[in-house]
Enzyme design. Structure first.
Site, mmCIF file in Angstrom:
data_model
loop_
_atom_site.group_PDB
_atom_site.id
_atom_site.type_symbol
_atom_site.label_atom_id
_atom_site.label_comp_id
_atom_site.label_asym_id
_atom_site.label_seq_id
_atom_site.Cartn_x
_atom_site.Cartn_y
_atom_site.Cartn_z
ATOM 1 N N SER A 139 37.070 14.461 28.940
ATOM 2 C CA SER A 139 36.285 15.277 29.871
ATOM 3 C C SER A 139 37.099 16.513 30.225
ATOM 4 O O SER A 139 38.336 16.489 30.158
ATOM 5 C CB SER A 139 36.001 14.483 31.146
ATOM 6 O OG SER A 139 35.492 15.330 32.162
ATOM 7 N N TYR A 152 39.342 9.412 38.278
ATOM 8 C CA TYR A 152 38.471 9.710 37.125
ATOM 9 C C TYR A 152 39.152 10.721 36.192
ATOM 10 O O TYR A 152 39.311 10.477 34.990
ATOM 11 C CB TYR A 152 37.104 10.238 37.578
ATOM 12 C CG TYR A 152 36.259 10.624 36.389
ATOM 13 C CD1 TYR A 152 35.771 9.649 35.522
ATOM 14 C CD2 TYR A 152 35.994 11.967 36.090
ATOM 15 C CE1 TYR A 152 35.030 9.997 34.388
ATOM 16 C CE2 TYR A 152 35.261 12.321 34.964
ATOM 17 C CZ TYR A 152 34.781 11.329 34.120
ATOM 18 O OH TYR A 152 34.061 11.668 32.995
HETATM 19 P P1 NDP Z 1 25.889 7.573 31.373
HETATM 20 O O1 NDP Z 1 26.087 6.996 32.726
HETATM 21 O O2 NDP Z 1 24.563 8.132 31.017
HETATM 22 O O3 NDP Z 1 26.309 6.510 30.254
HETATM 23 C C1 NDP Z 1 27.460 5.736 30.396
HETATM 24 C C2 NDP Z 1 27.411 4.603 29.396
HETATM 25 O O4 NDP Z 1 28.602 3.815 29.560
HETATM 26 C C3 NDP Z 1 26.233 3.680 29.617
HETATM 27 O O5 NDP Z 1 25.629 3.410 28.372
HETATM 28 C C4 NDP Z 1 26.848 2.414 30.189
HETATM 29 O O6 NDP Z 1 26.135 1.295 29.692
HETATM 30 C C5 NDP Z 1 28.242 2.454 29.573
HETATM 31 N N1 NDP Z 1 29.213 1.661 30.337
HETATM 32 C C6 NDP Z 1 29.667 1.870 31.584
HETATM 33 N N2 NDP Z 1 30.529 0.888 31.934
HETATM 34 C C7 NDP Z 1 30.613 0.054 30.868
HETATM 35 C C8 NDP Z 1 31.318 -1.139 30.603
HETATM 36 N N3 NDP Z 1 32.130 -1.686 31.521
HETATM 37 N N4 NDP Z 1 31.177 -1.733 29.394
HETATM 38 C C9 NDP Z 1 30.362 -1.197 28.459
HETATM 39 N N5 NDP Z 1 29.653 -0.066 28.653
HETATM 40 C C10 NDP Z 1 29.778 0.539 29.846
HETATM 41 O O7 NDP Z 1 27.020 8.701 31.232
HETATM 42 P P2 NDP Z 1 27.323 9.789 30.083
HETATM 43 O O8 NDP Z 1 26.562 9.534 28.874
HETATM 44 O O9 NDP Z 1 27.223 11.116 30.725
HETATM 45 O O10 NDP Z 1 28.875 9.493 29.861
HETATM 46 C C11 NDP Z 1 29.388 8.979 28.654
HETATM 47 C C12 NDP Z 1 30.872 9.274 28.617
HETATM 48 O O11 NDP Z 1 31.088 10.677 28.689
HETATM 49 C C13 NDP Z 1 31.680 8.667 29.764
HETATM 50 O O12 NDP Z 1 32.919 8.230 29.254
HETATM 51 C C14 NDP Z 1 31.873 9.831 30.716
HETATM 52 O O13 NDP Z 1 33.029 9.686 31.501
HETATM 53 C C15 NDP Z 1 31.985 10.980 29.751
HETATM 54 N N6 NDP Z 1 31.656 12.298 30.261
HETATM 55 C C16 NDP Z 1 30.487 12.548 30.941
HETATM 56 C C17 NDP Z 1 30.210 13.835 31.380
HETATM 57 C C18 NDP Z 1 28.987 14.165 32.171
HETATM 58 O O14 NDP Z 1 29.006 15.211 32.887
HETATM 59 N N7 NDP Z 1 27.909 13.413 32.097
HETATM 60 C C19 NDP Z 1 31.103 14.951 31.073
HETATM 61 C C20 NDP Z 1 32.310 14.563 30.399
HETATM 62 C C21 NDP Z 1 32.546 13.304 29.985
HETATM 63 P P3 NDP Z 1 25.813 -0.058 30.501
HETATM 64 O O15 NDP Z 1 25.678 0.320 31.951
HETATM 65 O O16 NDP Z 1 24.557 -0.563 29.871
HETATM 66 O O17 NDP Z 1 26.996 -0.913 30.207
HETATM 67 C C1 8X3 Z 2 32.369 14.590 33.819
HETATM 68 C C2 8X3 Z 2 32.406 16.057 34.004
HETATM 69 O O1 8X3 Z 2 32.995 17.909 35.645
HETATM 70 O O2 8X3 Z 2 31.930 15.906 36.542
HETATM 71 O O3 8X3 Z 2 33.463 14.167 33.110
HETATM 72 O O4 8X3 Z 2 34.209 15.861 35.820
HETATM 73 S S1 8X3 Z 2 32.914 16.440 35.577
#
Ligand code: NDP
Ligand code: 8X3
Length: 252
Positions: A139, A152
């Site tokens: 991220s 985080y």
């Molecule tokens: P979402 O919340 O839409 O998706 C997160 C996914 O992670 C879900 O499918 C959830 O599935 C899964 N998950 C969470 N905890 C667990 C666990 N313990 N075991 C298995 N699966 C798990 O978020 P995003 O798609 O936005 O995020 C995906 C990744 O990208 C993350 O690592 C996040 O930190 C990162 N990210 C997100 C950004 C954003 O602004 N959205 C920006 C930068 C990075 P389930 O609950 O079914 O297990």
């Molecule tokens: C998620 C993006 O800007 O909320 O990783 O940290 S931010």
């Protein structure tokens, strides 16, 4: 040999968009996440186009991770691309008001979970060798500090350095490693972080143009399908309407 992608956190956001993007290109899919119903929905949607194997999995549980990897049907190995995407932010408040339990959950998921899955799949990725990829979701928060990012952001800094260090050890095996570091992206991530608060979601994504999960999936697909001799070490992606702020200064 068919191309196989293993996606953690395939039930939402980037992971789900990746499932669709790789299916479009004919890859076989291994889709994991905790929400079984959503995995079954994906299998129904995509299973008529490409081979799909789903497994309910909490990445924090190393025995469960090992069991899922060991139980992979023969058609779904070796793995060509691992997308270490499962992750979350919690505790939007400042560090001094955050619950320790929520810090632990972020560490257990974003760090321990990612390490569990990587460790379990390294033999399969090395068996594939040339052209294989580990794509880790870091991220912008792993590089740039901001209030409320505390554990985080630190967990995503781990993802970056772990990715770079893996590159060193995997040199000569053909397995590539990339830290994909998105900025503001619209997904359930913000509902999870803010305990389901829809107003917080609307405030963050309203009146601007965030990245969409499909934007990130397109970049991940690009990274995974580059010629085998090309490794992108880190890919930082922001929406055009996002940039950095000046330093904060405390004044009288
Ligand atoms: P979402 O919340 O839409 O998706 C997160 C996914 O992670 C879900 O499918 C959830 O599935 C899964 N998950 C969470 N905890 C667990 C666990 N313990 N075991 C298995 N699966 C798990 O978020 P995003 O798609 O936005 O995020 C995906 C990744 O990208 C993350 O690592 C996040 O930190 C990162 N990210 C997100 C950004 C954003 O602004 N959205 C920006 C930068 C990075 P389930 O609950 O079914 O297990
Ligand atoms: C998620 C993006 O800007 O909320 O990783 O940290 S931010």
């Amino acid at each position: 040999m068919s191309q196989v992608v293993f996606i953690t956190g395939a039930t939402s956001g980037f992971g789900r968009a990746c499932a669709h993007r790789f299916a479009e290109a004919g890859w076989s899919l291994v889709l994991t996440g905790r929400r079984q119903e959503r995995l079954e929905d994906l299998k129904t949607q995509l299973g008529s186009r490409v081979p799909v194997h789903v497994a309910a999995l909490d990445v924090r549980d190393d025995s469960a991770v090992k069991a899922v990897v060991e139980a992979l049907p023969g058609d779904f190995r070796p793995i060509t691309a691992l997308i270490n995407n499962a992750g979350l932010a919690l505790a939007p408040e400042p560090a001094q008001r955050a619950a320790l339990e929520e810090w632990h959950t972020m560490i257990d998921t974003n760090i321990t979970g990612l390490v569990n899955v990587t460790h379990a799949l390294l033999p399969s990725l090395m068996e594939r060798g040339e052209g294989a990829s580990i794509i880790n979701l870091g991220s912008v928060a792993g590089q740039w500090p901001y209030p409320g990012s505390h554990v985080y952001g630190a967990s995503k800094a781990f993802v970056q350095q772990f990715s770079y260090n893996l590159r060193c050890d995997l040199q000569g095996t053909g397995v590539r490693v990339t830290d994909v570091a998105p900025g503001l992206s619209e997904s359930e991530f913000t509902l999870v972080r803010n305990r389901g608060d829809q107003a917080a979601y609307d405030k963050l994504y309203g009146d601007t143009t965030p990245l969409q999960p499909e934007d990130i999936a397109e970049q991940i697909f690009h990274v995974a399908t580059l010629p085998a001799h090309v490794n992108i070490n880190r890919l930082e992606i922001m929406p055009t309407r996002q940039a950095w702020s000046p330093f904060a200064v405390d004044r009288d």
